[in-house]
Design a protein around this motif. Structure first.
Motif: not given
Length: 83
Positions: A43, A20, A35-36, A39-40
């Motif tokens: 996550h 990343v 932040w992660l 991401q999806s």
């Protein structure tokens, strides 16, 4: 930055590791987790309760305020208990 996932964290994220490049505002483990999480959906589910996840930076246990640098290896895993 290389990110590794273990146990149920890996199952929710859907992968064992990834490379990343977080933005400059991400300066510590807590910031990376936040932040992660964006991401999806996997996550987001994995990092929904950050208190249930432990981290290691460059193979040493790390606190949420541990500073990060480009090229670090960060691992996320559930707390380990023994018996």
């Amino acid at each position: 930055m290389r990110v590794l996932y273990f146990a149920w964290v890996r199952q929710k994220v859907g992968k064992a590791e990834e490379e990343v490049a977080p933005p400059a505002e991400v300066r510590d483990v807590a910031g990376l987790m936040a932040w992660l999480a964006a991401q999806s959906p996997g996550h987001a589910e994995a990092f929904a309760n950050a208190r249930t996840i432990r981290a290691a930076v460059n193979q040493e246990f790390a606190r949420p305020d541990q500073a990060l640098a480009a090229g670090d290896e960060v691992a996320f895993f559930p707390p380990v208990t023994g018996g």
